[in-house]
Enzyme design. Structure first.
Site, PDB file in Angstrom:
ATOM      1  N   ASN A 107       6.694   8.795   1.519  1.00  0.00           N
ATOM      2  CA  ASN A 107       8.000   8.267   1.898  1.00  0.00           C
ATOM      3  C   ASN A 107       8.809   9.200   2.788  1.00  0.00           C
ATOM      4  O   ASN A 107       9.979   8.923   3.066  1.00  0.00           O
ATOM      5  CB  ASN A 107       8.803   7.919   0.638  1.00  0.00           C
ATOM      6  CG  ASN A 107       8.011   7.031  -0.296  1.00  0.00           C
ATOM      7  OD1 ASN A 107       7.585   7.494  -1.346  1.00  0.00           O
ATOM      8  ND2 ASN A 107       7.740   5.807   0.110  1.00  0.00           N
ATOM      9  N   VAL A 114      13.384  10.003   5.997  1.00  0.00           N
ATOM     10  CA  VAL A 114      13.200   9.617   4.604  1.00  0.00           C
ATOM     11  C   VAL A 114      13.258   8.099   4.485  1.00  0.00           C
ATOM     12  O   VAL A 114      14.162   7.452   5.015  1.00  0.00           O
ATOM     13  CB  VAL A 114      14.317  10.236   3.718  1.00  0.00           C
ATOM     14  CG1 VAL A 114      14.164   9.808   2.265  1.00  0.00           C
ATOM     15  CG2 VAL A 114      14.315  11.751   3.841  1.00  0.00           C
ATOM     16  N   CYS A 115      12.280   7.539   3.790  1.00  0.00           N
ATOM     17  CA  CYS A 115      12.250   6.099   3.530  1.00  0.00           C
ATOM     18  C   CYS A 115      12.725   5.865   2.104  1.00  0.00           C
ATOM     19  O   CYS A 115      11.983   6.045   1.150  1.00  0.00           O
ATOM     20  CB  CYS A 115      10.835   5.558   3.724  1.00  0.00           C
ATOM     21  SG  CYS A 115      10.744   3.776   3.521  1.00  0.00           S
ATOM     22  N   LEU A 116      13.997   5.528   1.990  1.00  0.00           N
ATOM     23  CA  LEU A 116      14.604   5.238   0.697  1.00  0.00           C
ATOM     24  C   LEU A 116      15.477   4.012   0.903  1.00  0.00           C
ATOM     25  O   LEU A 116      16.389   4.035   1.740  1.00  0.00           O
ATOM     26  CB  LEU A 116      15.434   6.442   0.225  1.00  0.00           C
ATOM     27  CG  LEU A 116      16.076   6.362  -1.150  1.00  0.00           C
ATOM     28  CD1 LEU A 116      15.016   6.235  -2.248  1.00  0.00           C
ATOM     29  CD2 LEU A 116      16.942   7.591  -1.403  1.00  0.00           C
TER      30      LEU A 116
END
Length: 186
Positions: A107, A114-116
């Site tokens: 992620n 950042v993949c959130l």
């Protein structure tokens, strides 16, 4: 009307004195985003493995760093630094978060993006900095291979969790995973 001109003149004088260092107590007006962020920071309830710092000093709350040291999972004992840039329109816009530590993670890409979900489509003004930090912390305890930025790491996590664990350890101790070198972060 004359009173208004005197007020404007006095404000102009104070601004000039402040710019000359004339000791006039100049109070910088805070944006709504700064006020909300100040409230969020004063109410932080972080896990003991997370710390916050202000590299530009306490006068710049809109830019800060968070360090996360997971105490569980694949990333146990690693130290991961994140920069936060908060917009003046916060909380109507999510903070911009980047990972400063190069990490092998499904992620987080190699540039630190950042993949959130709560930093993108699921952001709502009722969320706060504490929620974002807990979300980042959760990425290290439960990496998500279903919504990756690093597709190679996600595929290894899905197909071969033991190899994924080996790759994470190799990266965290300072080594190569494939053609990519990762500096030590443990």
């Amino acid at each position: 009307m004359i009173g208004l001109f005197k007020v404007k003149e006095k404000q102009r004088e104070q601004a000039q004195n402040a710019s000359r260092g004339g000791g006039g107590a100049s109070v910088k007006k805070q944006s709504a985003g700064e006020l909300r962020l100040h409230k969020d920071i004063s109410e932080l309830n972080l896990p003991s493995s997370c710390t916050i710092s202000f590299p530009n000093g306490k006068d710049d709350l809109m830019n800060f760093e968070v360090s996360i040291k997971p105490d569980d999972g694949y990333y146990h004992n690693g130290t991961f630094a994140f920069t936060f840039h908060v917009s003046p329109v916060y909380p109507h816009e999510a903070p911009k978060v980047k990972c400063k530590t190069k990490v092998y993670h499904p992620n987080i890409d190699l540039e630190g993006n950042v993949c959130l979900n709560i930093l993108r489509e699921d952001w709502k003004p009722v969320l706060n900095i504490n929620t974002v930090i807990y979300g980042l912390f959760h990425l290290f305890t439960e990496p998500n291979s279903e919504d990756p930025l690093n597709h190679d790491a996600a595929q290894v996590l899905r197909d071969n969790p033991k190899l994924f664990e080996t790759n994470v350890r190799r990266a965290m101790t300072g080594g190569y995973v494939g053609q990519t070198f990762f500096p030590r972060c443990i």
